[in-house]
Design an enzyme around this catalytic site. Structure first.
Site, short mmCIF file in Angstrom:
data_model
loop_
_atom_site.label_atom_id
_atom_site.label_comp_id
_atom_site.label_asym_id
_atom_site.label_seq_id
_atom_site.Cartn_x
_atom_site.Cartn_y
_atom_site.Cartn_z
N ARG A 80 -33.78 45.64 -8.39
CA ARG A 80 -34.09 44.41 -7.67
C ARG A 80 -35.46 43.94 -8.00
O ARG A 80 -35.30 42.68 -7.63
CB ARG A 80 -33.79 44.73 -6.17
N LYS A 127 -12.67 50.64 5.57
CA LYS A 127 -12.19 49.99 7.01
C LYS A 127 -11.63 48.59 6.52
O LYS A 127 -12.23 47.78 5.83
CB LYS A 127 -13.34 49.77 7.94
N GLY A 140 -23.54 42.73 1.30
CA GLY A 140 -23.30 42.08 2.30
C GLY A 140 -23.07 40.57 2.20
O GLY A 140 -22.15 40.01 2.59
N GLY A 189 -23.16 47.61 -3.86
CA GLY A 189 -22.66 48.85 -3.23
C GLY A 189 -22.21 49.72 -4.38
O GLY A 189 -22.55 49.89 -5.27
#
Length: 398
Positions: free
Chosen positions: A36, A204, A378, A355
């Site tokens: 990053r 999920k 996100g 991720g």
């Protein structure tokens, strides 16, 4: 791109505030992955070369108590040191997030100098001033500079004082990394070369309902893997044993399948285990044959073949989320198989969201085989939902 970019700003001898994403993984005071930081260098070097005075803002981890402020893995000092090495020049580090010491250090900057402010979330210890976009804090930080550049895609889905708050008071633009993220994700979702295949994994359904619904309207195929597949199996009336499931999402899964038809591609076999452990006894079973005392841990070899065939003629691929319990070696084969299938596509635009899926690409050494690897998990998901990103929306239009 409709938003101003850093090229549109006159930065010479101006104090340019830059929101970067230096939320790097840490082991104590040691950085374990500097990707990053490296990703922000293009924008920082551009500003150095164009004689700006550069003030960098970033968060690092979450701050919930006074104790968190004392933790080495929340302190940006190690990041300042690493950034200094990468830029091959001194980076001034200010331990404070506001006050006379910071103001004086900013005032002393010369053209081409770089300063890094301490973790913006230190402002959250007495109430969520940073992450709650406290207007007074955003105005204060904006008062330190002349211009604002947002290059932190990883926080673009949040309205914080250090992005939206500062942008409310200064002429603003996106940096090169943010420009690249929006370009690739935007073109993939809004103007894809077809066939367009989306691959969604993770635990999920509830985390990705809006993404699934948005992509079913836009993609030619949507592949579902990971833990969320078992909620779909339950909706089909399959025995799923001890597999993860969201009972309150079963009806929704039925509705999605009814609407999607053959556009939705689900696993046909699974690696199942008696325990959530890497050394557990395993079987490979069809999706409608999961034993009552077993749990699904990964997609099976026939599913890897099915997904590979589904991808074979794709011209645009967006992948977000692992196909199984990727952190356990024995249940990483599905994620690896999908990663390899995408990596070997010829002439396709291939994008991976952050991720575990991005980690898989990195671990397998396929980074140069993907068109774009997103730095913001996100934010990528929010973009794939078709939702507005406050960190982008707050930037001035051209």
């Amino acid at each position: 791109m409709v938003k101003k970019t850093v090229r549109d700003l006159k930065v010479e001898n101006k104090t340019v505030l830059v929101r970067v994403d230096f939320n790097v993984p840490m082991d104590g005071d040691k950085i374990t992955d500097d990707k990053r930081i490296v990703a922000a260098l293009e924008t920082i070097n551009y500003l150095i070369n164009h004689q700006a005075k550069i003030v960098l803002f970033s968060h690092l981890g979450k701050i919930k108590s006074q104790e968190d402020i004392t933790k080495a893995d929340r302190n940006l000092q190690a990041v300042a040191k690493r950034l200094s090495e990468l830029l091959e020049k001194e980076v001034v580090f200010v331990e404070e997030t506001r006050g006379a010491k910071l103001e004086s250090a900013v005032k002393d900057l010369q053209a081409g100098d770089v300063l890094l402010v301490q973790n913006t979330r230190f402002e959250d210890v007495d109430g969520k001033k940073e992450s709650g976009n406290d207007p007074e804090l955003g105005k204060y930080w904006a008062s330190l500079g002349d211009l604002f550049v947002n290059d932190a895609f990883g926080t673009a889905h949040r309205a914080h004082a250090s992005n939206v708050g500062i942008a409310a008071h200064l002429e603003s633009a996106v940096g090169f990394l943010m420009e690249k993220e929006v370009k690739f994700l935007g073109e993939a979702v809004d103007q894809p070369e077809r066939p367009f295949v989306a691959i969604l994994g993770g635990a999920k359904v509830s985390d990705k309902i809006k993404v699934i619904e948005n992509l079913l309207d836009r993609a030619d195929k949507v592949i579902i893997g990971g833990g969320m597949a078992y909620t779909f199996f339950k909706a089909k009336g399959f025995e799923i044993g001890q597999s993860i499931c969201e009972p309150d999402r079963v009806e929704l899964a039925k509705e999605i399948m009814d609407k999607a038809g053959d556009k939705l591609v689900l696993p046909i076999d699974n690696v199942v285990a008696k325990e959530f452990a890497n050394d557990a006894d395993t079987q490979v079973v069809a999706s409608d044959k999961i034993p009552a005392d077993y749990m699904g841990m990964d997609i099976g070899p026939d599913t890897v073949k099915l997904f590979t065939e589904t991808l074979s003629d794709a011209k645009t691929v967006v992948w977000n989320g692992p196909m199984g319990v990727f952190e356990m070696e024995n249940f990483a084969k599905g994620t690896i198989g999908v990663c390899e299938a995408i990596a070997h596509l010829e002439g396709a635009t291939t994008i991976v969201g952050g991720g575990d899926s991005a980690a898989a690409v990195s671990q397998l050494g396929y980074e140069d085989k993907f068109t774009h690897i997103s730095t913001g998990g996100g934010a990528s998901l929010t973009y794939l939902e078709g939702a507005v990103l406050p960190g982008v929306d707050s930037i001035n239009d051209k």
